[in-house]
Design a protein around this motif. Structure first.
Motif, short mmCIF file in Angstrom:
data_model
loop_
_atom_site.label_atom_id
_atom_site.label_comp_id
_atom_site.label_asym_id
_atom_site.label_seq_id
_atom_site.Cartn_x
_atom_site.Cartn_y
_atom_site.Cartn_z
N TRP A 138 6.91 -1.45 7.46
CA TRP A 138 6.66 -0.05 7.09
C TRP A 138 7.95 0.58 6.58
CZ3 TRP A 138 2.02 2.81 7.75
CH2 TRP A 138 0.97 2.09 8.34
N ASN A 163 -8.59 2.35 6.57
CA ASN A 163 -8.02 3.15 5.49
C ASN A 163 -8.87 3.02 4.24
OD1 ASN A 163 -4.77 3.40 6.35
ND2 ASN A 163 -5.45 4.65 4.61
N ARG A 164 -9.04 4.10 3.56
CA ARG A 164 -9.56 4.03 2.20
C ARG A 164 -8.44 3.49 1.32
NH1 ARG A 164 -9.63 6.82 -2.56
NH2 ARG A 164 -11.61 6.95 -3.66
N ARG A 196 -6.99 3.69 18.08
CA ARG A 196 -5.54 3.86 18.22
C ARG A 196 -4.79 2.60 17.77
NH1 ARG A 196 -3.05 7.88 17.46
NH2 ARG A 196 -1.23 6.98 18.45
N PHE A 210 0.85 -1.19 0.00
CA PHE A 210 0.00 0.00 0.00
C PHE A 210 0.89 1.24 0.00
CE2 PHE A 210 -2.65 -3.37 1.55
CZ PHE A 210 -3.87 -3.13 0.91
N ALA A 261 3.56 -6.54 7.49
CA ALA A 261 3.49 -5.37 8.36
C ALA A 261 4.85 -4.68 8.46
CB ALA A 261 2.95 -5.72 9.75
N VAL A 263 5.98 4.21 14.25
CA VAL A 263 4.72 4.04 13.51
C VAL A 263 3.56 4.04 14.50
CG1 VAL A 263 3.43 2.60 11.89
CG2 VAL A 263 5.91 2.67 11.78
N ASN A 264 2.57 4.84 14.20
CA ASN A 264 1.38 4.94 15.04
C ASN A 264 1.75 5.38 16.45
OD1 ASN A 264 -1.36 4.80 15.58
ND2 ASN A 264 -1.26 2.67 16.25
N ALA A 265 2.73 6.27 16.53
CA ALA A 265 3.18 6.79 17.83
C ALA A 265 2.70 8.23 17.98
CB ALA A 265 4.70 6.75 17.90
N ALA A 266 2.29 8.58 19.18
CA ALA A 266 1.87 9.97 19.43
C ALA A 266 3.07 10.90 19.27
CB ALA A 266 1.27 10.10 20.82
N ARG A 308 -6.69 0.58 12.46
CA ARG A 308 -6.89 1.69 11.52
C ARG A 308 -7.74 1.24 10.34
NH1 ARG A 308 -5.52 6.67 10.37
NH2 ARG A 308 -5.37 7.29 8.20
N GLY A 353 -5.35 5.67 0.76
CA GLY A 353 -5.54 6.96 1.40
C GLY A 353 -4.48 7.15 2.48
N CYS A 354 -4.58 8.24 3.18
CA CYS A 354 -3.57 8.61 4.19
C CYS A 354 -3.32 7.47 5.17
CB CYS A 354 -4.06 9.85 4.95
SG CYS A 354 -2.89 10.41 6.21
N LEU A 355 -2.06 7.07 5.28
CA LEU A 355 -1.68 6.02 6.23
C LEU A 355 -1.36 6.61 7.61
CD1 LEU A 355 0.53 3.89 3.80
CD2 LEU A 355 -1.65 3.17 4.79
N ASP A 356 -1.40 7.91 7.70
CA ASP A 356 -1.29 8.65 8.98
C ASP A 356 0.11 8.56 9.61
OD1 ASP A 356 -2.36 10.41 10.85
OD2 ASP A 356 -2.95 8.79 12.21
N GLN A 357 1.10 8.32 8.80
CA GLN A 357 2.48 8.34 9.30
C GLN A 357 3.22 9.46 8.55
OE1 GLN A 357 2.48 6.27 11.81
NE2 GLN A 357 0.53 5.43 11.06
N VAL A 387 3.50 0.61 3.17
CA VAL A 387 3.42 -0.52 4.08
C VAL A 387 3.18 -1.79 3.28
CG1 VAL A 387 0.95 -0.15 4.62
CG2 VAL A 387 2.38 -1.48 6.18
N PRO A 399 2.57 -2.13 14.90
CA PRO A 399 1.95 -0.83 15.20
C PRO A 399 0.42 -0.87 15.21
CG PRO A 399 3.75 -0.59 13.62
CD PRO A 399 3.52 -2.05 13.80
N PHE A 400 -0.16 -1.68 14.36
CA PHE A 400 -1.62 -1.81 14.34
C PHE A 400 -1.99 -3.28 14.56
CE2 PHE A 400 -0.95 1.94 11.62
CZ PHE A 400 -1.72 2.87 12.32
N ASP A 459 9.39 0.32 14.74
CA ASP A 459 8.05 0.12 15.30
C ASP A 459 7.64 1.28 16.20
OD1 ASP A 459 7.57 -2.22 13.98
OD2 ASP A 459 7.63 -3.50 15.76
#
Lengths: 122, 122
Positions: free
Chosen positions: A74, B52-53, B47, A9, A72, A107-110, B50, A55-59, A67, B3-4, A104
């Motif tokens: 990234w 995703n589109r 959190r 993706f 899994a 990814v998906n970290a605040a 996820r 769409g946006c993978l948010d990273q 990814v 991460p997810f 790791d």
């Protein structure tokens, strides 16, 4: 056997110029996605390995982001010049490209060492 | 830990009306993707999971199509009314929704009992 040996993706998110989170595909041309598709086709791998726009993978701070599932794995900061190496080493050869992998904890970290993305210098 | 826990890709492909392969998102409203996002948020799961589109997942005859990774579980014919069940049973509970799963032999197959999609009756 799973339908796809790998399913890649490629983030196609596009934000307005200068947005602090950046854009994985700033021109909207889908060049990175197209390069994966073409390279897989060139290698005869496109029946068993699929490259998808997403769409946006948010990273975003690590983009352009890719990814690979079900692994899994990234990748961040992926350029057109990296595509053949990811295809040949990882997707065909089974060895992920270490220099492009996101940790790791990134990814998906605040928060992480790269987040927020440093402000661009003018 | 990955991460997810799950990463859900919801096909957002849109073709012109009447196209023989159909459209996973005929109106382009992304309603199915939005429903997954909202349901995950409502359950406090967004959190770690996820939604995703994605661009065309190329399983058009079985659409609307959704794939869940890293599980590599494919769903077809997914409606808004199915979202809560997929979230609660599969994503939260670990039990995929059998009635919506696509058989492995139907995904990424040159031909299957559903391909090509039957012509719509007028």
């Amino acid at each position: 056997m799973a339908p796809f040996a790998h399913h890649v993706f490629v983030c196609g998110n596009r934000r307005e110029e200068g947005h602090p989170r950046g854009s994985c595909d700033p021109t909207g041309a889908e060049a990175l996605h197209k390069a994966f598709k073409q390279t897989l086709a060139d290698r005869g791998l496109n029946r068993r390995i699929r490259a998808n726009r997403s769409g946006c993978l948010d990273q975003c701070e690590h983009g352009p982001t890719v990814v690979v599932y079900p692994d899994a794995v990234w990748y961040g900061g992926v350029t057109l010049g990296d595509v053949a190496e990811i295809v040949d080493s990882h997707l065909a050869g089974g060895v992920p490209v270490a220099r492009l992998r996101l940790a790791d904890e990134c990814v998906n970290a605040a928060a992480c060492p790269h987040k927020p993305r440093p402000a661009a210098t003018a």
